[in-house]
Write a protein that holds these residues in place. Structure first.
Motif, PDB file in Angstrom:
ATOM      1  N   GLN A 218       0.844  -1.194   0.000  1.00  0.00           N
ATOM      2  CA  GLN A 218       0.000   0.000   0.000  1.00  0.00           C
ATOM      3  C   GLN A 218       0.878   1.241   0.000  1.00  0.00           C
ATOM      4  O   GLN A 218       1.614   1.477   0.947  1.00  0.00           O
ATOM      5  CB  GLN A 218      -0.891   0.007   1.249  1.00  0.00           C
ATOM      6  CG  GLN A 218      -1.729   1.235   1.427  1.00  0.00           C
ATOM      7  CD  GLN A 218      -2.875   1.325   0.447  1.00  0.00           C
ATOM      8  OE1 GLN A 218      -3.506   0.333   0.150  1.00  0.00           O
ATOM      9  NE2 GLN A 218      -3.139   2.508  -0.061  1.00  0.00           N
ATOM     10  N   ASN A 219       0.792   2.054  -1.038  1.00  0.00           N
ATOM     11  CA  ASN A 219       1.560   3.288  -1.115  1.00  0.00           C
ATOM     12  C   ASN A 219       0.990   4.286  -0.116  1.00  0.00           C
ATOM     13  O   ASN A 219      -0.228   4.481  -0.054  1.00  0.00           O
ATOM     14  CB  ASN A 219       1.512   3.840  -2.546  1.00  0.00           C
ATOM     15  CG  ASN A 219       2.433   4.996  -2.749  1.00  0.00           C
ATOM     16  OD1 ASN A 219       2.233   6.073  -2.182  1.00  0.00           O
ATOM     17  ND2 ASN A 219       3.448   4.815  -3.564  1.00  0.00           N
ATOM     18  N   LEU A 220       1.856   4.908   0.661  1.00  0.00           N
ATOM     19  CA  LEU A 220       1.427   5.843   1.700  1.00  0.00           C
ATOM     20  C   LEU A 220       0.699   7.062   1.140  1.00  0.00           C
ATOM     21  O   LEU A 220      -0.060   7.712   1.851  1.00  0.00           O
ATOM     22  CB  LEU A 220       2.639   6.293   2.516  1.00  0.00           C
ATOM     23  CG  LEU A 220       3.313   5.199   3.334  1.00  0.00           C
ATOM     24  CD1 LEU A 220       4.692   5.662   3.794  1.00  0.00           C
ATOM     25  CD2 LEU A 220       2.447   4.797   4.503  1.00  0.00           C
ATOM     26  N   SER A 221       0.935   7.383  -0.128  1.00  0.00           N
ATOM     27  CA  SER A 221       0.317   8.558  -0.739  1.00  0.00           C
ATOM     28  C   SER A 221      -0.947   8.216  -1.521  1.00  0.00           C
ATOM     29  O   SER A 221      -1.572   9.104  -2.086  1.00  0.00           O
ATOM     30  CB  SER A 221       1.323   9.253  -1.664  1.00  0.00           C
ATOM     31  OG  SER A 221       2.434   9.704  -0.927  1.00  0.00           O
ATOM     32  N   SER A 222      -1.320   6.952  -1.557  1.00  0.00           N
ATOM     33  CA  SER A 222      -2.498   6.534  -2.322  1.00  0.00           C
ATOM     34  C   SER A 222      -3.744   6.567  -1.455  1.00  0.00           C
ATOM     35  O   SER A 222      -3.761   6.030  -0.347  1.00  0.00           O
ATOM     36  CB  SER A 222      -2.300   5.114  -2.859  1.00  0.00           C
ATOM     37  OG  SER A 222      -1.254   5.080  -3.779  1.00  0.00           O
ATOM     38  N   TYR A 223      -4.782   7.192  -1.970  1.00  0.00           N
ATOM     39  CA  TYR A 223      -6.076   7.212  -1.302  1.00  0.00           C
ATOM     40  C   TYR A 223      -7.114   7.628  -2.327  1.00  0.00           C
ATOM     41  O   TYR A 223      -6.788   8.168  -3.392  1.00  0.00           O
ATOM     42  CB  TYR A 223      -6.075   8.174  -0.102  1.00  0.00           C
ATOM     43  CG  TYR A 223      -5.780   9.606  -0.472  1.00  0.00           C
ATOM     44  CD1 TYR A 223      -6.808  10.495  -0.781  1.00  0.00           C
ATOM     45  CD2 TYR A 223      -4.472  10.087  -0.538  1.00  0.00           C
ATOM     46  CE1 TYR A 223      -6.534  11.813  -1.143  1.00  0.00           C
ATOM     47  CE2 TYR A 223      -4.195  11.389  -0.902  1.00  0.00           C
ATOM     48  CZ  TYR A 223      -5.229  12.255  -1.203  1.00  0.00           C
ATOM     49  OH  TYR A 223      -4.960  13.544  -1.565  1.00  0.00           O
ATOM     50  N   ASP A 224      -8.350   7.389  -2.011  1.00  0.00           N
ATOM     51  CA  ASP A 224      -9.455   7.771  -2.884  1.00  0.00           C
ATOM     52  C   ASP A 224      -9.922   9.161  -2.478  1.00  0.00           C
ATOM     53  O   ASP A 224     -10.514   9.324  -1.394  1.00  0.00           O
ATOM     54  CB  ASP A 224     -10.592   6.758  -2.748  1.00  0.00           C
ATOM     55  CG  ASP A 224     -11.792   7.085  -3.612  1.00  0.00           C
ATOM     56  OD1 ASP A 224     -11.782   8.122  -4.324  1.00  0.00           O
ATOM     57  OD2 ASP A 224     -12.756   6.300  -3.570  1.00  0.00           O
TER      58      ASP A 224
ATOM     59  N   CYS B 254       1.627  19.268   4.553  1.00  0.00           N
ATOM     60  CA  CYS B 254       1.097  20.607   4.239  1.00  0.00           C
ATOM     61  C   CYS B 254       0.449  20.644   2.857  1.00  0.00           C
ATOM     62  O   CYS B 254      -0.656  21.175   2.692  1.00  0.00           O
ATOM     63  CB  CYS B 254       2.195  21.657   4.340  1.00  0.00           C
ATOM     64  SG  CYS B 254       2.742  21.987   6.021  1.00  0.00           S
ATOM     65  N   ASN B 255       1.120  20.074   1.870  1.00  0.00           N
ATOM     66  CA  ASN B 255       0.566  20.056   0.505  1.00  0.00           C
ATOM     67  C   ASN B 255      -0.760  19.312   0.453  1.00  0.00           C
ATOM     68  O   ASN B 255      -1.711  19.751  -0.204  1.00  0.00           O
ATOM     69  CB  ASN B 255       1.559  19.434  -0.475  1.00  0.00           C
ATOM     70  CG  ASN B 255       2.742  20.332  -0.752  1.00  0.00           C
ATOM     71  OD1 ASN B 255       2.719  21.533  -0.477  1.00  0.00           O
ATOM     72  ND2 ASN B 255       3.806  19.752  -1.274  1.00  0.00           N
ATOM     73  N   THR B 256      -0.841  18.187   1.142  1.00  0.00           N
ATOM     74  CA  THR B 256      -2.067  17.395   1.130  1.00  0.00           C
ATOM     75  C   THR B 256      -3.191  18.115   1.865  1.00  0.00           C
ATOM     76  O   THR B 256      -4.339  18.113   1.400  1.00  0.00           O
ATOM     77  CB  THR B 256      -1.809  16.002   1.726  1.00  0.00           C
ATOM     78  OG1 THR B 256      -0.819  15.341   0.920  1.00  0.00           O
ATOM     79  CG2 THR B 256      -3.076  15.154   1.744  1.00  0.00           C
TER      80      THR B 256
ATOM     81  N   LYS C 183       4.637   9.414   4.093  1.00  0.00           N
ATOM     82  CA  LYS C 183       3.889   9.257   5.343  1.00  0.00           C
ATOM     83  C   LYS C 183       3.213  10.573   5.743  1.00  0.00           C
ATOM     84  O   LYS C 183       2.173  10.561   6.389  1.00  0.00           O
ATOM     85  CB  LYS C 183       4.838   8.777   6.453  1.00  0.00           C
ATOM     86  CG  LYS C 183       4.198   8.528   7.780  1.00  0.00           C
ATOM     87  CD  LYS C 183       3.408   7.251   7.779  1.00  0.00           C
ATOM     88  CE  LYS C 183       2.938   6.893   9.181  1.00  0.00           C
ATOM     89  NZ  LYS C 183       2.041   5.738   9.155  1.00  0.00           N
ATOM     90  N   GLY C 184       3.775  11.696   5.333  1.00  0.00           N
ATOM     91  CA  GLY C 184       3.143  12.988   5.611  1.00  0.00           C
ATOM     92  C   GLY C 184       1.798  13.126   4.917  1.00  0.00           C
ATOM     93  O   GLY C 184       0.844  13.667   5.489  1.00  0.00           O
ATOM     94  N   ASP C 185       1.696  12.628   3.685  1.00  0.00           N
ATOM     95  CA  ASP C 185       0.407  12.626   2.978  1.00  0.00           C
ATOM     96  C   ASP C 185      -0.610  11.811   3.761  1.00  0.00           C
ATOM     97  O   ASP C 185      -1.741  12.239   3.985  1.00  0.00           O
ATOM     98  CB  ASP C 185       0.541  11.998   1.582  1.00  0.00           C
ATOM     99  CG  ASP C 185       1.445  12.759   0.638  1.00  0.00           C
ATOM    100  OD1 ASP C 185       1.706  13.950   0.868  1.00  0.00           O
ATOM    101  OD2 ASP C 185       1.889  12.138  -0.350  1.00  0.00           O
ATOM    102  N   GLU C 186      -0.196  10.609   4.157  1.00  0.00           N
ATOM    103  CA  GLU C 186      -1.091   9.714   4.893  1.00  0.00           C
ATOM    104  C   GLU C 186      -1.540  10.349   6.205  1.00  0.00           C
ATOM    105  O   GLU C 186      -2.722  10.275   6.567  1.00  0.00           O
ATOM    106  CB  GLU C 186      -0.381   8.387   5.171  1.00  0.00           C
ATOM    107  CG  GLU C 186      -1.251   7.403   5.937  1.00  0.00           C
ATOM    108  CD  GLU C 186      -0.471   6.194   6.410  1.00  0.00           C
ATOM    109  OE1 GLU C 186      -0.910   5.076   6.115  1.00  0.00           O
ATOM    110  OE2 GLU C 186       0.573   6.370   7.088  1.00  0.00           O
TER     111      GLU C 186
END
Length: 163
Positions: A6-12, A44-46, A144-147
């Motif tokens: 599971q990529n830490l930056s992947s989400y719906d 911050c970006n997310t 991990k910051g995105d997550e």
């Protein structure tokens, strides 16, 4: 789930609630800054991508991962945010220091989630080596910051539904 699956930056994006009215505090460890600054950038970006205004993102830095618990408590008290994200990176070394730091920050953040009325999100990398940290701070396994940012948004929405 392991980041190999599971990529830490992947989400719906369709599952992410509106965050335009959120206030978020982020506490970032200075230790391993080559990693933690990338985690901070991702978070911050997310947050901004999902509507959090940059003026409503409050960033504080503490010397190391162990100090994240105190930093999170103080940021929550001072800024009154809707969520706090803690970002750090601990890399396994030759001594048990890794175990003490990881256990301390995990227990501390768990405790804050029990006593504060807002979610405190655990965005700490605990890796066996520096390459694993690089891979999880914008590398091949995402950031991990995105997550952590997505988790903060979702946990705030969860808390609001139960008021």
């Amino acid at each position: 789930m392991a980041t190999a699956y599971q990529n830490l930056s992947s989400y719906d994006p369709a599952t992410v609630p509106d965050a335009s009215n959120m206030r978020v505090a982020i506490v970032c460890a200075e230790w391993n800054a080559n990693i933690t600054e990338k985690l901070l950038e991702g978070a911050c970006n997310t947050l901004e991508k999902h509507g959090v205004k940059s003026d409503n993102i409050f960033v504080g830095r503490v010397p190391g991962t162990f100090e994240l618990t105190f930093g999170a408590q103080r940021m929550a008290s001072f800024y009154h945010p809707d969520a706090v994200i803690v970002l750090g990176c601990v890399v396994q070394g030759d001594t048990p220091h890794f175990d003490y730091v990881c256990q301390g920050v995990t227990s501390g953040i768990t405790h804050l989630n029990e006593v504060l009325d807002i979610p405190v999100i655990f965005g700490v990398l605990t890796t066996g080596n520096m390459q694993q940290a690089i891979d999880r701070s914008g590398g091949k396994y995402g950031n991990k910051g995105d997550e952590a940012a997505i988790t903060a948004i979702k946990m705030h929405a969860f808390a609001c539904r139960l008021k």
